[in-house]
Enzyme design. Structure first.
Site, PDB file in Angstrom:
ATOM      1  N   ILE A  82       0.667  -0.820   0.124  1.00 16.21           N
ATOM      2  CA  ILE A  82       0.113  -0.308   0.106  1.00 16.21           C
ATOM      3  C   ILE A  82       0.827   1.521  -0.478  1.00 16.21           C
ATOM      4  CG2 ILE A  82      -2.245   1.050   1.378  1.00 16.21           C
ATOM      5  CD1 ILE A  82      -2.252  -1.636   0.056  1.00 16.21           C
ATOM      6  N   LYS A  83       0.971   1.942  -1.022  1.00 14.86           N
ATOM      7  CA  LYS A  83       1.419   3.545  -1.262  1.00 14.86           C
ATOM      8  C   LYS A  83       0.487   4.995  -0.376  1.00 14.86           C
ATOM      9  CE  LYS A  83       4.227   5.270  -5.245  1.00 14.86           C
ATOM     10  NZ  LYS A  83       4.458   5.480  -6.430  1.00 14.86           N
TER      11      LYS A  83
END
Length: 215
Positions: A82-83
């Site tokens: 997850i960015k």
């Protein structure tokens, strides 16, 4: 050094993955938009091609929204990372997600302090943007050096992804500094293959072989 491909172009990912050069992929909303396809479909297809980490970015700006999006994204495949942007709300989300075993990549890092904060919050990766710093007259590679020194001094396990890579020198110099990963646009990765002496050498070998056959 690991090489991630900074693109959402599935065909390019397949091309370089077939060469054994792709350790992971990073995407962002802008890269997904270029492909003109559904966000979830693109991420799912990339994850089916690449077995390494695939970064998918949240859109929400509040921690609650980021966490909600993150939990949907990790359902796509086990290699989704997850960015999350470097903000207070982002770090709140990173802290919670890391405790739940969800891997995170903190993006838009422009200072060593930001990288340190992200690491302390529990980020799996931090992504300092070297090219964008160069664009405003600052030294992007100096930032990589500072982060590597700090992380080494304290035994920080968060991995450093050199992002906003504009040319081969960014890759070479950050590799010399011991950066864990460079996430590279496919046009820059193409340039890593090139050297004029290689071309000259191939031409000479072929010319010599042709002359040998004509004896």
């Amino acid at each position: 050094m690991k090489f991630f491909l900074d693109t959402a172009n599935v065909e390019k990912i397949k091309e370089f993955n077939a060469l054994g050069l792709v350790d992971g992929v990073t995407t962002n909303p802008s890269l997904i938009k270029k492909e003109g396809r559904d966000f979830y479909e693109v991420i799912k297809e990339i994850c089916s091609i690449v077995k390494g980490p695939v970064s998918a970015e949240v859109i929400a700006l509040d921690a609650e929204g980021m966490i909600k999006e993150a939990k949907e994204l990790v359902k796509i495949a086990e290699n989704v990372v997850i960015k999350i942007p470097m903000t207070k709300e982002g770090m709140k989300a990173v802290n919670i997600l890391s405790k739940e075993g969800i891997k995170t990549n903190v993006t838009l890092i422009f200072s060593a302090n930001q990288a340190l904060l992200a690491a302390k919050a529990g980020a799996t990766y931090v992504s300092p943007f070297v090219g964008r710093l160069d664009d405003i007259g600052q030294d992007g590679l100096l930032l990589i050096s500072e982060i590597m020194q700090i992380f080494s001094a304290y035994g920080i396990e968060t991995e450093v992804i050199v992002a906003s890579v504009r040319h081969p020198i960014h890759v070479t110099e950050s590799a010399k500094m011991g950066a864990d990963v460079a996430t590279i646009p496919f046009d820059v990765l193409d340039k890593l293959f090139n050297h004029s002496l290689t071309d000259i050498g191939i031409e000479k070998f072929l010319a010599d072989w042709d002359a040998h056959l004509k004896r």
